[in-house]
Design an enzyme around this catalytic site. Structure first.
Site, mmCIF file in Angstrom:
data_model
loop_
_atom_site.group_PDB
_atom_site.id
_atom_site.type_symbol
_atom_site.label_atom_id
_atom_site.label_comp_id
_atom_site.label_asym_id
_atom_site.label_seq_id
_atom_site.Cartn_x
_atom_site.Cartn_y
_atom_site.Cartn_z
ATOM 1 N N SER A 117 -1.327 1.474 -3.235
ATOM 2 C CA SER A 117 -0.143 0.793 -2.716
ATOM 3 C C SER A 117 0.012 0.988 -1.216
ATOM 4 O O SER A 117 0.829 0.323 -0.590
ATOM 5 C CB SER A 117 1.110 1.325 -3.415
ATOM 6 O OG SER A 117 1.258 2.719 -3.176
ATOM 7 N N HIS A 138 -3.315 -4.598 -6.676
ATOM 8 C CA HIS A 138 -2.093 -3.801 -6.636
ATOM 9 C C HIS A 138 -1.055 -4.328 -7.625
ATOM 10 O O HIS A 138 -0.472 -5.396 -7.434
ATOM 11 C CB HIS A 138 -1.515 -3.803 -5.219
ATOM 12 C CG HIS A 138 -0.287 -2.977 -5.078
ATOM 13 N ND1 HIS A 138 0.721 -3.260 -4.170
ATOM 14 C CD2 HIS A 138 0.133 -1.856 -5.739
ATOM 15 C CE1 HIS A 138 1.683 -2.362 -4.275
ATOM 16 N NE2 HIS A 138 1.343 -1.505 -5.222
ATOM 17 N N GLU A 150 -0.963 -8.128 -6.372
ATOM 18 C CA GLU A 150 -1.530 -8.427 -5.059
ATOM 19 C C GLU A 150 -3.043 -8.218 -5.115
ATOM 20 O O GLU A 150 -3.510 -7.154 -5.532
ATOM 21 C CB GLU A 150 -0.925 -7.521 -3.994
ATOM 22 C CG GLU A 150 0.551 -7.761 -3.772
ATOM 23 C CD GLU A 150 1.167 -6.791 -2.788
ATOM 24 O OE1 GLU A 150 2.083 -7.199 -2.063
ATOM 25 O OE2 GLU A 150 0.735 -5.616 -2.746
ATOM 26 N N ASN A 188 5.682 -5.257 -0.071
ATOM 27 C CA ASN A 188 6.345 -4.225 0.706
ATOM 28 C C ASN A 188 6.596 -4.660 2.141
ATOM 29 O O ASN A 188 7.624 -4.311 2.739
ATOM 30 C CB ASN A 188 5.528 -2.928 0.688
ATOM 31 C CG ASN A 188 5.709 -2.157 -0.600
ATOM 32 O OD1 ASN A 188 6.769 -2.209 -1.221
ATOM 33 N ND2 ASN A 188 4.678 -1.448 -1.020
#
Length: 503
Positions: A117, A138, A150, A188
């Site tokens: 991550s 991910h 992802e 993120n």
């Protein structure tokens, strides 16, 4: 497909459950054999629960459970393995060493995927004999519910491999978004727009925590306010992500962290997991701060300053609520629909009475909560009356300190700006950005689609006004927004590049 999941912790269990439910055979390995047995038992319980609730047929759940294969060691030989998904400790050396061992025991055709991550996929691959086999994959916790993955190709990843994995993910029931190997990847990174701007508003004391969260929920339609979200995630985690992405993008002003977070992290104010963050939790936690009572005179005469669609919409809304609207009036309250600027500036430029003039955020006019901006020169009685006028008709009203753009505009502007910056740098396709944010963060709209709903020209006007009013480069419009506003294009339109001239 035969998939090997390495790591029997929470994330590994979730990935294994996702994969067997999608019809894949899953080998599950871990450095501790006891952890493997616990993970297999957990996944089987989850499958049983899904069958009990009707989400899976009984036979389907039993078949999925039968496709779980426990391993004695994560690097056991496996001639039939086609894909490895690693979900071990977030440590570069640990991950690299694991993949080195897997290179030795698995077929050369097996794809190696890391669920990192935060670590660059390229750096993990750099320690391998065949870096072209490695790609980032991910997942988000809980994997069965967070239906987005992802896909991150590294600098040496074999061309076409990322798209092959994306198709595998989609065929297995999750959305797949491809993103460049950059700090924060996509979800993120895009999520920084909301929390960094919320912290900036708190720095400026534009509004207290509860007010910002209420505005985020009731005006922007978010499921959780930014401070509620940070308490849920953990401020220690959020602060680290903010700093990592900011540093990784070479201290971009748009991603600038707040000075508030280091001391709060040091004090243990991490949120739910420590019992106190921006809110308190547990049996001794106080009741939520109630809405302040409406005590003003809702019948007081009022006029709306200015022209244009924002002023028209505010007049129409007030008329529908039965407000005593006047074109002029010595004692009338003055409501100003501010867009990207402050009430104080409007008072000076339009020669308005400073004690009786207040701002209204146009984004809040048609929403369950209206936002009233109050300057330091406001008469307290007039402020109470202005809130009462806006509350007529059953609306909630939150009063905030007068600041350029007010709260909702600044939050939305930052959300769109960060996403537009991702698109501008070519880190992900516009459609993938919106898919990742709606699926991974639960926003009511993808940030670029949200920008289109507001209008690229209106957002350019907003951000230009914020930049002019504050001088803060965090508000600088992106080229992605400015070009599309001037060309009449949608923010979701990827457009064409100079290569079109040679096609």
């Amino acid at each position: 497909m035969r998939i090997r999941v390495v790591g029997a912790g929470v994330m590994g269990r979730g990935i294994a459950q996702w994969a067997v439910t999608a019809g894949h055979t899953v080998e599950l390995g871990d450095a501790r054999r006891e952890s493997v047995d616990e993970a297999v038992a957990f996944v089987r319980r989850m499958l049983d629960r899904a069958a009990e609730k009707g989400r899976l047929g009984r036979a389907e759940a039993d078949d999925a459970a039968g496709r779980l294969v426990p391993l004695d060691a994560p690097d056991a030989p496996g001639d039939g393995v086609e894909l490895v998904i690693e979900a071990v400790l977030e440590d570069l050396a640990v991950k690299t060493e694991l993949f080195r061992r897997l290179e030795e025991v698995l077929p050369a055709t097996a794809v190696l995927a890391t669920n990192t991550s935060s670590l660059p996929v390229t750096r993990i691959a750099a320690g391998l004999r065949e870096p072209e086999r490695l790609v980032g994959l991910h997942f988000f916790n809980p994997v069965p519910l967070m239906k987005v993955v992802e896909v991150i190709p590294g600098a040496r990843t074999r061309p076409g491999l990322a798209e092959e994995l994306a198709e595998t993910v989609r065929a297995s029931g999750h959305a797949a978004v491809t993103v460049a190997d950059t700090p924060g990847f996509l979800v993120n990174h895009a999520g920084r727009g909301l929390v960094t701007e919320a912290l900036a508003l708190l720095e400026e004391q534009a509004a207290p925590v509860e007010a910002v969260d209420r505005i985020a929920r009731d005006v922007l339609g978010l499921r959780m306010g930014p401070f509620e979200l940070m308490d849920l995630t953990g401020l220690d985690v959020t602060s680290k992500v903010i700093d990592t992405i900011w540093e990784g993008f070479r201290y971009s002003e748009r991603l600038r962290p707040s000075f508030l977070t280091p001391n709060r992290v040091a004090a243990g104010l991490h949120g739910r997991k420590t019992g106190e963050g921006f809110y308190r939790y547990g049996s001794d936690a106080p009741e939520p701060v109630p809405e302040p009572p409406v005590t003003g005179d809702a019948r007081r005469a009022v006029r709306v300053a200015g022209t244009g669609p924002h002023a028209v919409a505010l007049r129409e809304a007030l008329t529908a609520d039965g407000a005593a609207l006047l074109p002029e009036g010595q004692d009338a309250l003055v409501l100003v629909p501010v867009w990207g600027d402050s009430v104080a500036r409007a008072v000076a430029e339009m020669s308005l009475p400073r004690g009786r003039s207040f701002g209204v955020d146009p984004l809040s006019v048609g929403r369950p909560r209206r936002v009233l901006s109050v300057t330091p020169a406001a008469d307290p009685v007039a402020a109470r009356d202005a809130r009462a006028v806006l509350a007529a008709g059953g609306h909630n009203v939150t009063a905030v300190r007068d600041t350029a753009g007010s709260v909702a505009q600044r939050l939305l502007s930052s959300i769109v700006s960060v996403a537009a910056s991702v698109a501008e740098r070519g880190l992900a396709r516009p459609a993938d950005i919106d898919t990742a944010v709606t699926t991974g963060l639960g926003y009511p709209h993808g940030p670029l689609a949200w920008g289109d709903l507001v209008g690229a020209d209106r957002l350019l006007e907003l951000q230009s006004a914020l930049l002019a009013a504050t001088g803060d480069p965090r508000h600088r419009p992106t080229r992605w927004l400015a070009e599309r506003a001037r060309l009449g294009m949608a923010l979701t339109d990827p457009g064409t590049g100079p290569e079109a001239a040679y096609a």
